[in-house]
Structures are given as structure tokens and as C-alpha cells.
Design a protein around this motif. Structure first.
Motif, PDB file in Angstrom:
ATOM      1  N   VAL A  46       0.840  -1.202   0.000  1.00  0.00           N
ATOM      2  CA  VAL A  46       0.000   0.000   0.000  1.00  0.00           C
ATOM      3  C   VAL A  46       0.876   1.253   0.000  1.00  0.00           C
ATOM      4  N   VAL A  47       1.927   1.258   0.804  1.00  0.00           N
ATOM      5  CA  VAL A  47       2.843   2.407   0.841  1.00  0.00           C
ATOM      6  C   VAL A  47       3.459   2.614  -0.539  1.00  0.00           C
ATOM      7  N   ARG A  48       3.872   1.532  -1.176  1.00  0.00           N
ATOM      8  CA  ARG A  48       4.459   1.616  -2.518  1.00  0.00           C
ATOM      9  C   ARG A  48       3.448   2.186  -3.519  1.00  0.00           C
ATOM     10  N   LEU A  49       2.207   1.710  -3.440  1.00  0.00           N
ATOM     11  CA  LEU A  49       1.161   2.203  -4.343  1.00  0.00           C
ATOM     12  C   LEU A  49       0.873   3.682  -4.112  1.00  0.00           C
TER      13      LEU A  49
ATOM     14  N   LYS B  68       2.872   5.941  -3.202  1.00  0.00           N
ATOM     15  CA  LYS B  68       3.980   6.751  -3.717  1.00  0.00           C
ATOM     16  C   LYS B  68       3.845   7.008  -5.214  1.00  0.00           C
ATOM     17  N   MET B  69       3.115   6.108  -5.884  1.00  0.00           N
ATOM     18  CA  MET B  69       3.013   6.177  -7.339  1.00  0.00           C
ATOM     19  C   MET B  69       2.058   7.289  -7.775  1.00  0.00           C
ATOM     20  N   LYS B  70       2.317   7.815  -8.963  1.00  0.00           N
ATOM     21  CA  LYS B  70       1.374   8.758  -9.571  1.00  0.00           C
ATOM     22  C   LYS B  70       0.118   7.976  -9.936  1.00  0.00           C
ATOM     23  N   PRO B  71      -1.057   8.614  -9.835  1.00  0.00           N
ATOM     24  CA  PRO B  71      -2.307   7.899 -10.134  1.00  0.00           C
ATOM     25  C   PRO B  71      -2.314   7.231 -11.512  1.00  0.00           C
ATOM     26  N   ASP B  72      -1.812   7.905 -12.531  1.00  0.00           N
ATOM     27  CA  ASP B  72      -1.792   7.304 -13.867  1.00  0.00           C
ATOM     28  C   ASP B  72      -0.899   6.073 -13.915  1.00  0.00           C
ATOM     29  N   ASP B  73       0.253   6.150 -13.267  1.00  0.00           N
ATOM     30  CA  ASP B  73       1.161   5.000 -13.236  1.00  0.00           C
ATOM     31  C   ASP B  73       0.536   3.832 -12.479  1.00  0.00           C
ATOM     32  N   ARG B  74      -0.142   4.158 -11.377  1.00  0.00           N
ATOM     33  CA  ARG B  74      -0.792   3.113 -10.574  1.00  0.00           C
ATOM     34  C   ARG B  74      -1.912   2.454 -11.379  1.00  0.00           C
ATOM     35  N   ASN B  75      -2.719   3.252 -12.068  1.00  0.00           N
ATOM     36  CA  ASN B  75      -3.800   2.693 -12.882  1.00  0.00           C
ATOM     37  C   ASN B  75      -3.255   1.798 -13.983  1.00  0.00           C
ATOM     38  N   GLU B  76      -2.184   2.236 -14.629  1.00  0.00           N
ATOM     39  CA  GLU B  76      -1.572   1.438 -15.690  1.00  0.00           C
ATOM     40  C   GLU B  76      -1.059   0.110 -15.140  1.00  0.00           C
TER      41      GLU B  76
END
Length: 78
Positions: A50-53, A55-63
Motif C-alpha cells: 500500500v505504501v508503494r502504491l 507513492k506512485m502517480k495515479p496514472d502510473d498506478r492505474n496502468e
């Protein structure tokens, strides 16, 4: 001139050493928080994800999530 350069190098090295020590202290603190979370019933492995997620930009996480779903579907893990 060489003495000034040597002093500068020594100061930089000492600064790095102090920062490395602080980094170790912070890492120890983080480990303690995960241990505390585990002691009250949370799953530290999932918390790290969850911490790693977060940190990610929303677009990167969605991809990443779309690719993960594609892989899971291809492997029948749907």
C-alpha cells in the motif's frame, strides 16, 4: 590548495556518514512501526504494498493495475 581540497573532501565524507547513520535510524524506526502494526493484527507485507502504491502517480498506478489484471486473466487467476 591541496589542503583545502582535502578538507572539503573530508567534510563531504563526514556529512555522508552522518546522513547514512540518520538513514539507518529512520529505517529502524520504520521497521518498528511495521512490527507494531503486526502486533495489533495488520499484515506488514500488504502495508508495504500500500505504501508503494501511494507513492506512485495515479496514472502510473492505474496502468500497473490494468497490466496486472491482464496478466492475472491470462494465467486464469481472474
Amino acid at each position: 590548495m591541496a589542503e583545502a581540497t582535502d578538507d572539503r573532501l573530508r567534510l563531504l565524507i563526514e556529512r555522508i556518514e552522518r546522513l547514512e547513520e540518520e538513514k539507518k535510524g529512520i529505517a529502524d524506526d520504520i521497521r518498528d512501526v511495521y512490527a507494531e502494526a503486526k502486533a495489533v493484527g495488520y499484515d506488514p507485507k500488504i502495508m508495504r504494498q500500500v505504501v508503494r502504491l501511494r507513492k506512485m502517480k495515479p496514472d502510473d498506478r492505474n496502468e500497473m493495475e490494468m497490466v496486472l489484471e491482464t496478466y492475472k486473466a491470462a494465467l486464469g487467476l481472474g
